[in-house]
Write a protein that holds these residues in place. Structure first.
Motif, PDB file in Angstrom:
ATOM      1  N   VAL A  65       4.480  -0.514   3.146  1.00  0.00           N
ATOM      2  CA  VAL A  65       4.130   0.234   2.236  1.00  0.00           C
ATOM      3  C   VAL A  65       5.845   0.460   2.141  1.00  0.00           C
TER       4      VAL A  65
ATOM      5  N   LEU B  26      -3.236   5.037  -3.672  1.00  0.00           N
ATOM      6  CA  LEU B  26      -3.647   5.624  -3.147  1.00  0.00           C
ATOM      7  C   LEU B  26      -3.718   7.058  -3.390  1.00  0.00           C
TER       8      LEU B  26
ATOM      9  N   GLN C 159      -5.820  13.776   2.427  1.00  0.00           N
ATOM     10  CA  GLN C 159      -4.785  14.188   3.337  1.00  0.00           C
ATOM     11  C   GLN C 159      -4.420  15.680   2.797  1.00  0.00           C
TER      12      GLN C 159
ATOM     13  N   GLN D 246      -3.421   8.255   7.967  1.00  0.00           N
ATOM     14  CA  GLN D 246      -2.703   7.350   8.012  1.00  0.00           C
ATOM     15  C   GLN D 246      -2.781   6.486   7.457  1.00  0.00           C
TER      16      GLN D 246
ATOM     17  N   GLN E  90       8.761   9.647   5.135  1.00  0.00           N
ATOM     18  CA  GLN E  90       7.294   9.099   6.237  1.00  0.00           C
ATOM     19  C   GLN E  90       7.581   7.977   7.265  1.00  0.00           C
TER      20      GLN E  90
ATOM     21  N   ASP F 241      -5.549   4.321   6.607  1.00  0.00           N
ATOM     22  CA  ASP F 241      -5.280   4.385   4.968  1.00  0.00           C
ATOM     23  C   ASP F 241      -4.595   2.696   4.949  1.00  0.00           C
TER      24      ASP F 241
ATOM     25  N   LEU G 192       0.726  -1.444  -0.139  1.00  0.00           N
ATOM     26  CA  LEU G 192      -0.319  -0.149  -0.182  1.00  0.00           C
ATOM     27  C   LEU G 192       1.023   1.045  -0.002  1.00  0.00           C
ATOM     28  N   THR G 193       0.749   2.065  -0.825  1.00  0.00           N
ATOM     29  CA  THR G 193       1.121   3.155  -0.649  1.00  0.00           C
ATOM     30  C   THR G 193       0.513   4.574  -2.028  1.00  0.00           C
ATOM     31  N   GLY G 194       1.075   5.278  -1.441  1.00  0.00           N
ATOM     32  CA  GLY G 194       0.313   7.222  -2.074  1.00  0.00           C
ATOM     33  C   GLY G 194       0.722   8.132  -2.113  1.00  0.00           C
ATOM     34  N   ASP G 195      -0.048   8.939  -2.493  1.00  0.00           N
ATOM     35  CA  ASP G 195       0.870  10.425  -3.013  1.00  0.00           C
ATOM     36  C   ASP G 195      -0.588  11.190  -2.852  1.00  0.00           C
ATOM     37  N   ARG G 196       0.124  12.672  -2.650  1.00  0.00           N
ATOM     38  CA  ARG G 196      -1.354  13.703  -2.087  1.00  0.00           C
ATOM     39  C   ARG G 196      -0.837  14.446  -3.195  1.00  0.00           C
TER      40      ARG G 196
ATOM     41  N   ALA H  75      -4.117  10.328  -1.990  1.00  0.00           N
ATOM     42  CA  ALA H  75      -4.684  11.054  -0.813  1.00  0.00           C
ATOM     43  C   ALA H  75      -5.098  12.461  -0.970  1.00  0.00           C
TER      44      ALA H  75
ATOM     45  N   VAL I 193       8.143   3.605   0.859  1.00  0.00           N
ATOM     46  CA  VAL I 193       7.708   4.966   0.763  1.00  0.00           C
ATOM     47  C   VAL I 193       9.264   6.159   0.972  1.00  0.00           C
TER      48      VAL I 193
HETATM   49  N1  TRP Z   1       1.998  11.377   3.663  1.00  0.00           N
HETATM   50  C1  TRP Z   1       2.073  10.531   2.510  1.00  0.00           C
HETATM   51  C2  TRP Z   1       3.352  11.506   1.818  1.00  0.00           C
HETATM   52  O1  TRP Z   1       3.191  12.904   1.514  1.00  0.00           O
HETATM   53  C3  TRP Z   1       0.630  10.045   1.092  1.00  0.00           C
HETATM   54  C4  TRP Z   1      -0.132   9.096   1.522  1.00  0.00           C
HETATM   55  C5  TRP Z   1      -1.283   9.370   2.800  1.00  0.00           C
HETATM   56  C6  TRP Z   1       0.444   8.170   2.105  1.00  0.00           C
HETATM   57  N2  TRP Z   1      -1.636   8.123   3.177  1.00  0.00           N
HETATM   58  C7  TRP Z   1      -0.994   6.994   2.797  1.00  0.00           C
HETATM   59  C8  TRP Z   1       2.176   7.178   2.163  1.00  0.00           C
HETATM   60  C9  TRP Z   1      -0.253   6.181   3.007  1.00  0.00           C
HETATM   61  C10 TRP Z   1       1.935   5.505   2.179  1.00  0.00           C
HETATM   62  C11 TRP Z   1       0.961   5.097   3.006  1.00  0.00           C
HETATM   63  O2  TRP Z   1       3.977  11.460   0.301  1.00  0.00           O
END
Ligand code: TRP
Length: 341
Positions: free
Chosen positions: A148, A41, A46, A136, A154, A139, A6-10, A43, A150
């Motif tokens: 995860v 994700l 966030q 988070q 993070q 998430d 699981l991972t993601g970006d704003r 985000a 990152v």
């Molecule tokens: N905080 C991460 C960022 O600023 C984005 C993010 C939101 C994220 N939820 C997450 C990353 C869950 C990994 C898992 O890039």
């Protein structure tokens, strides 16, 4: 069963080379290894914690981020890409998690501390911002993720997530959540911006975007910070702190050639313009296929949104299962039936 990634970006802007080297590249590799089921994700909730007064910045960049994902090789047949705000269960889970930690524990998170300092919130910290690490954690734990991937900044979020997982299991006497592992990029810290002053970031105006045209790219490479004392071509130049060489180290696979250029530059006789032209060649070769794929996908935004709709549906099904287990563990599944479903 494959492990869950699981991972993601704003979504606050298009993605740049810092994202690419810090996580995107690795993400595609992990996706293609076949060892994981990736959930990715966008985000937006966030992102709103520090953009709530300008929500259009967030909404307008969802498509940008989705296009960047597709352009670098995120494959929607393998990875579920979804929009955080479209899965309300994340907020629900956050609410239950908020009971499990104290203000003190949230305030201890060094990344949040640093952001509070940078944003000059002083004693007016918006609550949504302060608790975003808890959201988070939701998430991540909503999928019971194993890994995860990152950037290093993070890591405190992952530590908070694992603290919440332990606390939940302890409090409700069930091994529902497992602890996840941060996967950090191999060698590089945060990539420095073209100005050489700070890490690459949209807000500092020192970023090279994946979507930059060749002309835009050259405009930025030409301005790259080099050795300010390297005035004449024949002067010895400094490699350390010279952004051109930092980028060659990060992006050029021909390490022998990079070493040769460094030696020549240190000795004297190699001009900045020559180095920059080579940096341009290397970066443009990396970015051209990405840019071309992006342009293809950008022709049909509706199709991209359909990909997000499908990913959101897949992700939501998974989250739904977790929420059922959470409510059971907490003893709050009231079975009120169809009237409130
Ligand atoms: N905080 C991460 C960022 O600023 C984005 C993010 C939101 C994220 N939820 C997450 C990353 C869950 C990994 C898992 O890039």
């Amino acid at each position: 069963m494959s492990k869950i990634l699981l991972t993601g970006d704003r979504p606050t802007g298009p993605l740049h080379l810092g994202h690419y080297i810090g996580s995107l590249q690795n993400r595609v590799k992990l996706q293609n290894s076949g060892e994981y089921k990736p959930y990715i994700l966008i985000a937006d909730m966030q992102a709103l914690t520090d953009n709530f007064e300008t929500p259009e910045v967030v909404s307008e960049n969802i498509l940008n981020v989705a296009l960047d994902y597709l352009a670098i090789g995120i494959n929607p047949e393998i990875s579920s890409v979804y929009i955080q705000s479209q899965i309300p269960e994340f907020s629900e889970l956050t609410m239950y998690f908020l009971n499990l930690l104290t203000l003190n524990q949230v305030e201890r998170n060094p990344t949040v501390k640093e952001e509070i300092r940078q944003k000059n919130f002083e004693n007016k910290i918006p609550l949504g911002f302060l608790i975003y690490p808890v959201s988070q954690a939701a998430d991540i734990l909503a999928f019971n993720a194993d890994v995860v991937p990152v950037g290093a900044d993070q890591v405190p979020m992952i530590e908070d997530t694992n603290m919440i997982a332990r606390k939940f299991n302890q409090t409700y006497k069930q091994e529902l959540f497992k602890e996840c592992k941060a996967l950090l990029p191999e060698s590089h810290g945060r990539l420095v911006g073209v100005d050489g002053k700070a890490k690459m970031s949209k807000s500092l105006g020192n970023a090279i975007y994946l979507k930059d045209t060749s002309d835009e790219l050259w405009g930025k490479v030409r301005q790259m910070y080099t050795d300010p004392n390297h005035l004449k071509v024949e002067d010895p130049g400094q490699v350390e702190g010279n952004v051109c060489f930092t980028y060659l180290d990060a992006f050029d696979d021909d390490k022998a050639k990079v070493q040769e250029l460094k030696d020549h530059y240190s000795k004297g006789g190699l001009g900045d313009m020559k180095v920059k032209k080579y940096v341009m060649e290397v970066l443009d070769a990396k970015l051209t296929p990405i840019r071309q794929r992006r342009e293809e996908f950008a022709k049909d935004p509706a199709q991209v949104m359909a990909m997000l709709a499908k990913g959101t549906e897949e992700a939501r099904a998974k989250v739904h299962e977790t929420m059922k287990a959470v409510k059971q563990a907490m003893g709050i599944s009231y079975e009120l039936g169809a009237a409130v479903a």
